[in-house]
Design a protein around this motif. Structure first.
Motif, short mmCIF file in Angstrom:
data_model
loop_
_atom_site.label_atom_id
_atom_site.label_comp_id
_atom_site.label_asym_id
_atom_site.label_seq_id
_atom_site.Cartn_x
_atom_site.Cartn_y
_atom_site.Cartn_z
N ASN A 84 58.39 16.82 29.23
CA ASN A 84 59.82 16.68 29.07
C ASN A 84 60.50 16.37 30.40
O ASN A 84 61.40 15.52 30.46
N PHE A 89 57.39 8.21 28.67
CA PHE A 89 56.40 7.37 27.99
C PHE A 89 57.07 6.14 27.38
O PHE A 89 58.15 6.24 26.79
N PHE A 91 55.72 3.14 24.68
CA PHE A 91 54.58 2.86 23.82
C PHE A 91 54.56 1.40 23.40
O PHE A 91 55.59 0.72 23.41
N ASN A 95 57.98 3.22 19.08
CA ASN A 95 58.12 4.60 18.60
C ASN A 95 59.53 5.15 18.72
O ASN A 95 59.75 6.28 19.14
N LEU A 97 62.82 6.52 16.71
CA LEU A 97 63.00 7.16 15.41
C LEU A 97 64.00 6.34 14.59
O LEU A 97 65.15 6.17 15.01
N LEU A 100 67.63 7.54 13.72
CA LEU A 100 68.62 7.78 14.78
C LEU A 100 69.06 6.44 15.35
O LEU A 100 68.30 5.47 15.35
N GLN A 104 71.21 8.04 20.15
CA GLN A 104 70.55 9.30 19.77
C GLN A 104 69.07 9.28 20.15
O GLN A 104 68.51 10.30 20.56
N LEU A 108 67.11 11.88 22.79
CA LEU A 108 66.07 12.75 22.22
C LEU A 108 65.39 13.68 23.23
O LEU A 108 65.32 14.89 22.98
N PRO A 109 64.91 13.19 24.38
CA PRO A 109 64.23 14.12 25.30
C PRO A 109 65.14 15.24 25.78
O PRO A 109 64.68 16.35 26.02
N ASN A 111 67.32 16.76 24.07
CA ASN A 111 67.40 17.80 23.05
C ASN A 111 66.49 18.96 23.39
O ASN A 111 66.72 20.09 22.97
N ARG A 120 74.62 14.97 28.09
CA ARG A 120 73.61 14.24 27.35
C ARG A 120 74.07 12.80 27.09
O ARG A 120 73.37 11.83 27.36
N ARG A 156 64.85 5.65 27.09
CA ARG A 156 64.49 7.01 26.67
C ARG A 156 63.51 7.63 27.66
O ARG A 156 63.59 8.81 27.98
#
Lengths: 251, 462
Positions: A84, A89, A91, A95, A97, A100, A104, A108-109, A111, A120, A156
């Protein structure tokens, strides 16, 4: 002091009563600010190496430190915390979501790191600005092109200000042109001082980075370091594998 | 990870799969709804039974009747005096734990006639006016007999509505209410004047049935006989339905009260020896002051009675406790069987949630992989799945409470043949609590399954 250092790391899987050495006695250092690529054909162990470097997995043998912390004996909770805080990462298949929106997804991280709601949002917008996606913040991943999705994924990866970013075949699902733009983005981010490791099977992409580590059968086969070789050019055609033969190292 | 945030993620996930979530909730909605509804029905049943218990005088009412002399006292049988007015006076003076001591003399199988009509009352009783209070009687027309009637042993009586119906006509059949006060009737060939009539007693259920029959209104103009049919139907249900509990009301309506002295002088004289009327009372009624101290009161009464009966136990106590016990048993059985069925349906709802959560995490393996890769811990993932499951159960539970209201209304419309269901707070709280518990239980296994996923395998999952 290196940011990441592996000492005699092996990863052994037991499959049908037989030991399979996915990684075999690997020793490797990555310094802060480096832009490296890990290259090798599929099945060579490069993914395993990346998983261990990325704290998604722990080595069977050997030691690993990341940013001064011993990692090989960390609990799952500690590994999650390290991922975290210190690792980003990217990919091959983005990847993101799908439920969202872009903002958002980038949030995510955070969160999982106790960042306040307001901060945030600010940090996520900063990260989106960095990859030039801030005007798409309210879009859903499905509404974006592949390149835009990958830039969101990069935002992200950067949003928690990690020590190192791992990108696993980041251009694998993109066309040549878009892929090159993503590589340019990585190059720019590296110029700004970030530590980035690309994992790829494509030598042409690997040629983009100053330092290349080739994995074969779980061992490091070739290390190329242009900084040591004294060349500074980063054009993808400026350096091919044959040019690098002089710097072959043996384990 | 911020808890509110987790809950909002749970809501989003449910909102994203609206239809599926709604179907899942349906199980919980029906479970909670039926749990509350069945408890409301049982509560209605209980109220109906308690109503009947109150109608026969409530738990405080105790009466003493004669009993065969026990074997070890049989040699003293000559000294046994039986229950007499002496006991009444002794109890009034010496038993402060009880009140409303009332003597009763009954004459079984009395025949009451008026013109060509005859009826045998269920209770033909000579008593004191206190009996009204004791047996929850209310005089609707006329009056109850007074001290002068008692002193002079006048031939006056107060009757129940069934007696009136039999002798002077049923208002359902003749279409108007008859006030029989002032009329004369013959009881075992003795002329009595009616000075009062009791209210018509009926259970909640019978009242509803009768009102429904009445509101069905005058039948279409098909002539007299069919009208009679409707009215006859209403009357039948009035006296017939309600099982054992309805009988309590029917007996009450088939009552004739006369002054105690009248009973003694007019009807007991024949059963006398030495030209003296038989002084034995059929029963001695009293009320216990405080139900908590029922046993103390009974012991006190027993002590007083031992004195007046020369220590011979030729009397026995009769309480309503058996009645009350049988009510409790019936209610407990109904509640138990209903609760089990409703709990099973709630459980089935829970299995539905678990099923859908398992399907959902299978669908979201990659998502879980991504969340773990960016730093979600075991507990973060577990709590997220658990919260989703609980949120479904909570929404389902709340909707179920609303549904139960509708269900109960529907039930009371469809079948008036039940005492009106009563929704209680306790039932709602318990049902809601159960639904939350079911949500938690249903979320645990899928939550663990999701939380245990290895990030690498989860990310590779297609």
């Amino acid at each position: 002091m290196p940011l990441v250092s592996l000492r005699n790391v092996s990863k052994i899987y037991r499959l049908g009563g037989e030991d399979i050495r996915a990684l075999d006695d690997v020793t490797l250092d990555i310094d802060p600010g480096e832009f490296i690529s890990i290259i090798g054909p599929s099945g060579s162990g490069k993914s395993t190496l990346m998983h261990i470097l990325g704290c998604l997995d722990t080595p069977t043998l050997g030691t690993m430190t990341l940013d001064g912390t011993m990692v090989q004996n960390a609990t799952e909770r500690e590994l999650a915390h390290i991922r975290n805080q210190k690792i980003g990462f990217v990919f091959q298949s983005f990847n993101l979501l799908p439920k969202l929106n872009v903002l958002q997804n980038v949030e995510l991280p955070m969160n999982y790191s106790g960042v306040s709601n307001r901060e945030r949002r600010d940090r996520a917008m900063d990260a989106l600005r960095l990859v030039d996606m801030d005007n798409r913040a309210k879009h859903r991943p499905m509404q974006l092109s592949g390149g835009q999705q990958q830039r969101t994924a990069i935002a992200r990866a950067l949003v928690n200000r990690p020590k190192i970013v791992f990108a696993d075949e980041p251009t694998g699902n993109l066309d040549t042109h878009t892929g090159e733009a993503i590589l340019q983005l990585f190059y720019r981010l590296s110029q700004e001082g970030r530590t980035i490791a690309l994992v790829t099977h494509d030598p042409e992409i690997a040629a983009f980075t100053p330092r290349r580590i080739e994995i074969r059968d779980g061992k490091i086969a070739i290390k190329v370091d242009e900084r040591l070789a004294g060349t500074g050019a980063h054009s993808r055609f400026s350096l091919t594998r044959s040019d690098a033969e002089g710097t072959r190292e043996t384990q | 990870m911020n808890f509110l945030n987790t809950i909002s993620i749970g809501f989003k996930e449910i909102w994203a799969n609206k239809f599926r979530s709604m179907l899942t909730m349906l199980g919980i909605i029906l479970g909670v709804g039926s749990l509350v509804a069945q408890s409301a029905l049982v509560k209605g049943l209980e109220n109906g039974m308690k109503e009947a218990l109150v109608a026969v005088g409530g738990l405080e009412k105790v009466y003493i009747t004669a009993q065969a002399i026990p074997a070890w006292q049989r040699h003293r049988a000559e000294q046994a005096v039986g229950n007499t007015m002496r006991d009444i006076r002794a109890l009034q003076q010496s038993a402060p734990l009880v009140h409303l001591v009332v003597p009763e003399m009954r004459l079984p199988e009395a025949v009451v006639t008026s013109g060509s009509k005859a009826i045998t009352p269920w209770h033909f009783v000579g008593t004191w006016p206190g009996s009204l209070d004791l047996n929850q009687h209310v005089v609707e027309y006329g009056r109850i007999f007074n001290d002068v009637d008692e002193e002079m042993a006048r031939n006056v009586c107060v009757i129940g509505t069934d007696i009136r119906d039999a002798l002077f006509g049923d208002p359902d059949e003749i279409g108007r209410e008859v006030n029989p006060v002032g009329e004369f009737i013959n009881i075992n060939n003795q002329r009595f004047r009616i000075i009062g009539m009791f209210r018509h007693y009926e259970s909640e259920l019978d009242r509803k049935t009768r009102e429904q029959a009445a509101s069905r209104g005058p039948a279409p103009e098909t002539g007299g006989p069919s009208r009679r049919g409707v009215a006859g139907g209403a009357k039948r249900s009035r006296s017939g339905s309600g099982g054992g509990m309805g009988l309590a009301f029917e007996w009450k309506n088939k009552t004739i009260y006369i002054p105690l002295n009248t009973m003694w002088l007019r009807f007991r004289a024949g059963a006398s020896t030495n030209n003296e009327p038989d002084p034995h009372l059929t029963a001695i009624y009293f009320k216990v002051n405080d139900l908590e101290h029922m046993n103390d009161a009974l012991q006190q009464v027993k002590n007083v009675m031992s004195q007046t009966h020369n220590g011979i136990e030729d009397f026995a106590f009769n309480t309503q406790e058996n009645y009350s016990e049988s009510i409790n048993t019936a209610v407990r059985n109904a509640r138990l069987s209903g609760t089990i069925i409703a709990a099973i349906s709630l459980l089935v709802g829970g299995v539905g949630i678990m099923n859908i959560m398992l399907a959902s995490i299978t669908e979201r393996v990659r998502e879980i992989g991504v969340r773990k890769a960016v730093g979600a811990t075991f507990w973060d993932v577990f709590i997220q799945i658990l919260v989703e499951s609980v949120v479904i159960a909570v929404i389902g539970g709340l909707a179920g409470l609303l549904a139960s209201k509708g269900l109960v209304n529907l039930l009371s419309i469809l079948s008036p043949a039940g005492n009106s269901p009563v929704i209680t707070w306790e039932a709602m709280i318990v049902a809601f609590g159960f639904s939350v518990a079911v949500g938690v239980l249903a979320g645990i296994f899928p939550g663990l399954k999701a939380a245990r996923l290895h990030p690498i395998q989860a990310l590779r999952y297609e």
